[in-house]
Design a protein around this motif. Structure first.
Motif, PDB file in Angstrom:
ATOM      1  N   TRP A   1       0.746  -1.275   0.027  1.00 39.43           N
ATOM      2  CA  TRP A   1       0.148   0.139  -0.191  1.00 39.43           C
ATOM      3  C   TRP A   1       0.605   1.150  -0.215  1.00 39.43           C
ATOM      4  O   TRP A   1       0.623   2.124  -0.702  1.00 39.43           O
ATOM      5  N   MET A   2       1.711   1.084   0.841  1.00 41.38           N
ATOM      6  CA  MET A   2       2.490   2.015   0.973  1.00 41.38           C
ATOM      7  C   MET A   2       3.451   2.373  -0.356  1.00 41.38           C
ATOM      8  O   MET A   2       3.710   3.683  -0.854  1.00 41.38           O
ATOM      9  N   GLN A   3       4.536   1.929  -1.100  1.00 42.11           N
ATOM     10  CA  GLN A   3       4.847   1.591  -1.936  1.00 42.11           C
ATOM     11  C   GLN A   3       4.532   2.350  -3.637  1.00 42.11           C
ATOM     12  O   GLN A   3       4.660   2.895  -4.070  1.00 42.11           O
ATOM     13  N   SER A   4       2.957   1.941  -3.680  1.00 42.28           N
ATOM     14  CA  SER A   4       2.185   2.275  -4.716  1.00 42.28           C
ATOM     15  C   SER A   4       1.763   3.931  -4.318  1.00 42.28           C
ATOM     16  O   SER A   4       2.075   5.156  -4.918  1.00 42.28           O
ATOM     17  N   ILE A   5       1.975   4.318  -3.168  1.00 38.76           N
ATOM     18  CA  ILE A   5       1.799   5.986  -2.380  1.00 38.76           C
ATOM     19  C   ILE A   5       3.394   6.507  -3.113  1.00 38.76           C
ATOM     20  O   ILE A   5       3.191   8.106  -3.854  1.00 38.76           O
TER      21      ILE A   5
END
Length: 551
Positions: free
Chosen positions: A343-347
């Motif tokens: 989830w964080m990596q996509s951001i």
């Protein structure tokens, strides 16, 4: 060889020698003459003479920052030792070992109206890890206090104060030592942290683990442990430039990531388990987030202190991060199933695209200076960055992992950044670049009054005509009161200071000049140099505000 005739001075010097305190920073004076004579006459010690005690203290702290071992500061009586105080407070909160040795008048001279007599005993009481108030005669009791002070500085990684009263005559010498001081060896006890079971179970069960890393020296964690943590799908590692911890999976630009988070984003980001280690964290936004969206558990790992920064601390782990994570790794058979990192990596990817697109559109400004500078920064250069705007801009731009980053984040003051950087440059083999703003540079301009500056020491000076940090804080209004009393508007440059202190001097006023001057600036290592970059005062805060709005 000459020794001071005063035996108390002999004891102090010989105990410092036995403890391997090699770097002695001396500020000229008369009452400290017995110490100055003894230290300067012994080739074991490397002595430095700096007249301004505030600069001397930060210079010494820069050496100790790099060597991770105490230096000694030596000053005369009276107001001299009060000028050490800003560096004492910084060293206390940054866990940097220093030994302050202040010469004093005899006790009978205090509070009778004599010159240069102040109440020196316990003067640093609120920001010191040990006070040694000596009596005038050399004796075993004084020896024990001196030993305890130095041993405490080493063991507790902080400043200690030795106050030594000397009676005249001060300059007499002898050819042989007349004392044999008592030496007490430092006893180091291995860490006995054995309560791992409760941590292993909680670590295994948490599906959202946030590891937030504050100020750290390079190599605080082994690559094996970094890789293990970074590849765990239930772990997000957030770092700042001063963390000196690097991995492709680390989230390095905290404010870029979370500034435009929605309520839904914050709830998704809220960790089950927050693990912190290292010193102070720069980002106000991450601190505000963690105070509002508290983790279920917060563990802080340190061998000495455990601050409850987020009002959520429930486990103070007395260990090194390497030891702690190694034990967890050995007892956790497999990673926890989670989409937390994904989830964080996509951001992160989305923010990076917006970051790169925005930088292509901006005019010449403080932000574009950092982009240009870090693109041309030679690998292996040590960065010393001053507080306020400079260190915050540095969080937004990628810095190569070969460039260690340091900043006085203990108290986060602007005082002493130049002096600290010069001390660090003296102690390291790396070429050193100080990045500083105009107010911080002018505030510590006496730091250039120093005969020990390496030839490859450089200063990138951002001159935007005042304290730019106040333009990006809430409450900014373009009024005479703001410009005079907050921003401190001015029209000074470093040109004449550079000439006076024999620094090479370059300037840049636009991106093309900056690119050209950076190349010349970094290629020339035949003398210390200043590159002063002039940026438009009114544009900088608009560029930065729009940066965050565009993320």
């Amino acid at each position: 060889m000459n020794y001071p005739q005063i035996e108390l001075a002999q004891s102090i010097i010989e105990i410092c020698k036995a403890k391997n305190i090699q770097h002695i920073i001396i500020s000229p004076g008369s009452r400290n003459a017995p110490l100055t004579i003894g230290f300067a006459s012994d080739p074991f010690f490397t002595c430095y003479s700096l007249a301004d005690e505030r600069c001397a203290a930060f210079f010494g702290m820069g050496i100790a920052q790099q060597t991770a071992f105490p230096i000694a500061l030596v000053c005369t009586s009276g107001s001299a030792l009060l000028n050490y105080y800003p560096a004492v407070a910084e060293a206390f909160y940054s866990q940097i070992p220093m030994v302050i040795i202040s010469a004093d008048r005899p006790t009978s001279k205090i509070d009778i109206g004599d010159g240069q007599t102040i109440r020196q005993r316990n003067v640093y009481e609120n920001h010191i890890v040990y006070n040694a108030n000596l009596t005038e005669e050399a004796n075993k009791e004084n020896d024990i206090l001196i030993n305890n002070a130095i041993n405490t500085a080493i063991a507790q990684k902080g400043p200690v104060h030795i106050n030594a009263p000397f009676e005249e005559p001060l300059y007499n010498t002898v050819e042989e030592l007349t004392v044999a001081p008592t030496i007490i060896n430092l006893e180091t006890l291995p860490l006995q942290f054995k309560e791992f079971d409760q941590y292993i179970d909680s670590y295994r069960e948490a599906t959202k683990k946030l590891i937030l890393v504050g100020v750290n020296t390079p190599d605080a964690l082994s690559q094996e442990i970094i890789d293990w943590l970074a590849n765990d799908p239930s772990v997000i590692i957030m770092t700042e430039t001063t963390s000196n911890l690097h991995h492709p999976h680390c989230v390095e630009h905290i404010d870029r990531i979370i500034t435009t988070f929605s309520e839904e984003d914050f709830l998704a980001f809220q960790p089950d388990l927050l693990i912190t280690f290292g010193g102070m964290v720069i980002s106000k936004r991450i601190k505000a987030f963690l105070r509002k969206y508290k983790p279920t558990q917060h563990w802080h790992i340190d061998t000495l202190r455990h601050y409850d920064t987020y009002n959520a601390l429930n486990k103070a782990i007395l260990d090194t991060p390497e030891n702690f994570f190694q034990t967890i790794k050995e007892n956790v058979e497999h990673y926890t199933t989670s989409n937390y990192y994904t989830w964080m990596q996509s951001i992160v990817i989305a923010r990076l695209a917006k970051h790169e697109a925005y930088l292509k559109t901006i005019p010449f400004s403080d932000l574009s200076v950092f982009e240009t500078l870090f693109a041309q920064l030679p690998k292996g250069t040590q960065l010393q960055i001053s507080n306020s705007s400079a260190i915050r801009y540095a969080q937004l731009i990628k810095i190569d992992a070969s460039n260690p980053v340091f900043c006085n984040r203990g108290t986060s003051g602007i005082d002493g950044s130049t002096s600290t950087a010069i001390g660090a440059a003296v102690a390291t083999q790396k070429p050193t670049l100080l990045i500083t703003g105009d107010i911080g540079f002018l505030y510590d301009s006496n730091g250039l009054w120093n005969n020990y500056i390496p030839k490859d020491f450089k200063i990138l000076l951002l001159n935007n005509g005042g304290g730019g940090i106040f333009r990006i804080l809430p409450g900014h209004k373009e009024t005479p009161v703001f410009n005079t009393y907050f921003e401190t508007s001015h029209h000074h440059t470093a040109e004449h200071l550079a000439k006076m202190y024999n620094f090479k001097y370059r300037t840049a006023t636009n991106k093309e000049e900056l690119e050209q001057q950076c190349q010349l600036f970094f290629e020339d290592n035949n003398g210390p140099a200043i590159l002063e970059v002039f940026t438009p005062t009114e544009v900088n805060n608009t560029v930065l505000s729009n940066y965050f709005r565009n993320m």
